[in-house]
Design an enzyme around this catalytic site. Structure first.
Site, mmCIF file in Angstrom:
data_model
loop_
_atom_site.group_PDB
_atom_site.id
_atom_site.type_symbol
_atom_site.label_atom_id
_atom_site.label_comp_id
_atom_site.label_asym_id
_atom_site.label_seq_id
_atom_site.Cartn_x
_atom_site.Cartn_y
_atom_site.Cartn_z
ATOM 1 N N ASP A 35 16.374 -8.945 -11.338
ATOM 2 C CA ASP A 35 16.462 -9.485 -12.697
ATOM 3 C C ASP A 35 16.793 -10.969 -12.623
ATOM 4 O OD1 ASP A 35 16.057 -7.015 -13.767
ATOM 5 O OD2 ASP A 35 18.029 -6.816 -14.711
ATOM 6 N N LYS A 92 10.422 -6.830 -19.782
ATOM 7 C CA LYS A 92 10.755 -5.577 -20.479
ATOM 8 C C LYS A 92 10.304 -5.593 -21.937
ATOM 9 C CE LYS A 92 15.065 -4.851 -17.863
ATOM 10 N NZ LYS A 92 14.750 -3.671 -17.052
ATOM 11 N N ARG A 176 18.631 12.282 -6.931
ATOM 12 C CA ARG A 176 18.841 13.622 -6.352
ATOM 13 C C ARG A 176 18.235 14.702 -7.246
ATOM 14 N NH1 ARG A 176 21.928 14.660 -1.805
ATOM 15 N NH2 ARG A 176 23.363 13.019 -1.158
ATOM 16 N N GLY A 225 22.614 0.055 -11.573
ATOM 17 C CA GLY A 225 23.921 0.140 -10.947
ATOM 18 C C GLY A 225 23.967 -0.247 -9.476
ATOM 19 N N SER A 247 21.979 -6.648 -12.722
ATOM 20 C CA SER A 247 23.134 -7.528 -12.875
ATOM 21 C C SER A 247 23.812 -7.831 -11.554
ATOM 22 C CB SER A 247 24.131 -6.857 -13.818
ATOM 23 O OG SER A 247 23.448 -6.271 -14.902
#
Lengths: 303, 212
Positions: A35, A92, A176, A225, A247
């Protein structure tokens, strides 16, 4: 040049275009998509070895902090980033926002992310991505979501994770879950796939593809994340074909160094000695928020 | 063609003692080349670190991907020196798309305005051609076609944000062109092509490379 190519060469709209769009994602494999909010950050990302950049006005952590409605970025800002780098540029649009997607296609974007990071424009329908020539990447928490997005025309999938948190747990959970559901589908008898498609709420032919091939029919990246080289290596270990870092880079103390370290960690995720070296002295990581401390669950947007 | 997930973590295929094709595997579509070599029953090894390169490597494939990312990782992985020595010893190398950019002596920006002589920089720069990056534009300029390839016949060609060759310089020869632009060139045992044979099912180009 592009016009000349289109008139003379055999690429038909439709099937060939869909194949070419999936193939661009194949070229990104093993890479890191970062990003960026300015041309300068885009250059830092490219120099660090990013395989593509995601141009947006505010990174997810700031969107989360600022609150309010979050929309497609200013096309002028995206064009500035397109001029600054030679790697693919993604941007986006809000879930279901057909007009924002048309605008990005008009400025010759390389990939559109129909993203839950922005405020959804439509709480029922996603964009019919088969009507576009540019490729789309979409987020998914499980196999059903991934195959529904592919049925709508997505040519790349990423886990949703929980953007802007620096907390990798949700990306891990989504990867997962997807892999477990793929394994379950593979293990079925052929005549059980019809029922499985019904339960997953996906078209039969896509369920059958996964049953026969043991994977999604498009490239699958991890996102949401990822903040450290070890996070990137963890996602590769779990079967991601590359990672998005939002981020995590430009909210950290030394973005250039961290960006380069995450690129190397993604390429060499099996080499623990190298990962140890890469993780040294990276400066401050983004602060991060735990999943039980956040108010807005972006991953719940768009099923 | 989307490649089976096993290729992402599988490191080697076939008999490994000699005549192995090393596939640079730092970033990009290396697994697709491995799948292609499996179809031909040829041994291959993914080159991720300097240790992966040894005397059994008879030829090297530089796959598609992002050339800037690959170039950084070539140096940090320690693979640049052994591959450069391999090329300079006249052994076979095949560069596809980003791989062609890694091989080219001169690289131009997409608009053609800036030309970089890479022979002074940290690049292979061993193939005497000028290559223009993203020469067909962005993703909307990507296309699929068929065209004749020297010594092979007409083959499918998939161009993804592809470069093309603007000048075939002394010591190199043209192998294929599309719409008046050179898309493949050869110099000795170095072959650079701007499209992706590994994305189609036609194995003839890989078979020709294995015969070098």
């Amino acid at each position: 040049m592009a016009e000349e190519t289109e008139s003379k060469n055999a690429t038909k709209p439709g099937e060939d275009r869909a194949a070419l769009n999936r193939q661009l994602a194949q070229m990104l494999k093993g890479g890191v998509i970062m990003d960026v909010t300015t041309p300068e950050q885009a250059k830092i990302a490219e120099d660090a070895g990013a395989c593509a950049v995601m141009a947006l006005e505010r990174i997810p952590a700031d969107i989360r902090a600022a609150g309010g409605v979050s929309r497609m970025s200013d096309p002028a800002m995206i064009k500035g980033i397109q001029r600054a780098v030679s790697i693919p540029v993604m941007a986006k649009v809000r879930i279901g926002h057909i007009a924002e997607a048309r605008i990005l296609q008009a400025i010759d974007i390389d990939y559109i992310d129909e993203s839950e990071v922005l405020s959804p424009a439509d709480d029922v329908y996603h964009i019919d991505k088969t009507q576009f020539k540019v490729p789309f990447v979409c987020g998914a928490k499980n196999l059903g979501e991934a195959l529904r997005r592919i049925a709508e025309g997505a040519s790349m999938i990423r886990t949703k994770g929980e953007p802007g948190t620096g907390d990798v747990i949700q990306a891990v959970r989504h990867m997962r879950t997807m892999n477990r559901q793929i394994h379950e589908l593979v293990s079925l008898r052929d005549d059980e796939v019809f029922e499985a498609a019904k339960k997953l709420e996906v078209p039969y032919d896509l369920a059958k593809y996964v049953h026969d091939n043991g994977r999604l029919p498009v490239v699958n990246f991890a996102a949401g994340g990822v903040a450290t080289p070890a996070d990137a290596a963890l996602m590769m270990e779990l079967g991601a074909e590359g990672v998005f870092v939002g981020s995590g880079i430009f909210k950290s103390g030394d973005p250039a160094k961290r960006a380069a370290a995450i690129v190397k960690a993604t390429a060499n995720w099996q080499d623990a000695d190298l990962l140890a070296k890469l993780s040294e002295n990276l400066g401050e990581a983004m602060v991060g928020i735990n999943e039980d401390e956040i108010k807005t669950i972006m991953a719940a947007r768009g099923e | 063609m989307v490649v089976a997930v096993q290729y992402i973590s599988k490191e080697r295929g076939g008999e490994q003692s000699h005549d192995v094709t090393g596939i640079l595997a730092v970033q990009g579509a290396f697994a697709e080349h491995a799948a292609m070599l499996d179809r031909l029953g040829a041994p291959w090894r993914l080159l991720r670190a300097a240790d992966d390169f040894d005397d059994s490597i008879a030829r090297v494939i530089l796959p598609g991907g992002e050339s800037t990312a690959q170039s950084k990782l070539l140096h940090s992985s320690g693979l640049f020196d052994p591959i450069e020595a391999h090329i300079k010893a006249g052994k076979p190398v095949l560069g596809t798309c980003a791989g062609l950019i890694l091989l080219a002596e001169h690289v131009q920006t997409a608009d053609g305005d800036t030309i970089t002589d890479r022979r002074d920089g940290p690049y292979f720069a061993t193939l005497p051609v000028h290559v223009r990056r993203n020469a067909y534009g962005r993703q909307l300029g990507s296309f699929h076609t068929t065209a004749p390839f020297e010594g092979i016949g007409t083959i499918p060609m998939t161009f993804i944000r592809a470069p093309f060759i603007t000048s075939v310089d002394d010591g190199a020869e043209e192998l294929a062109s599309v719409d008046g632009h050179v898309v493949a060139a050869r110099s000795g045992n170095q072959i650079g092509i701007s499209f992706h044979p590994e994305l189609d099912t036609d194995t003839r180009l890989h078979r020709m490379f294995l015969s070098l």
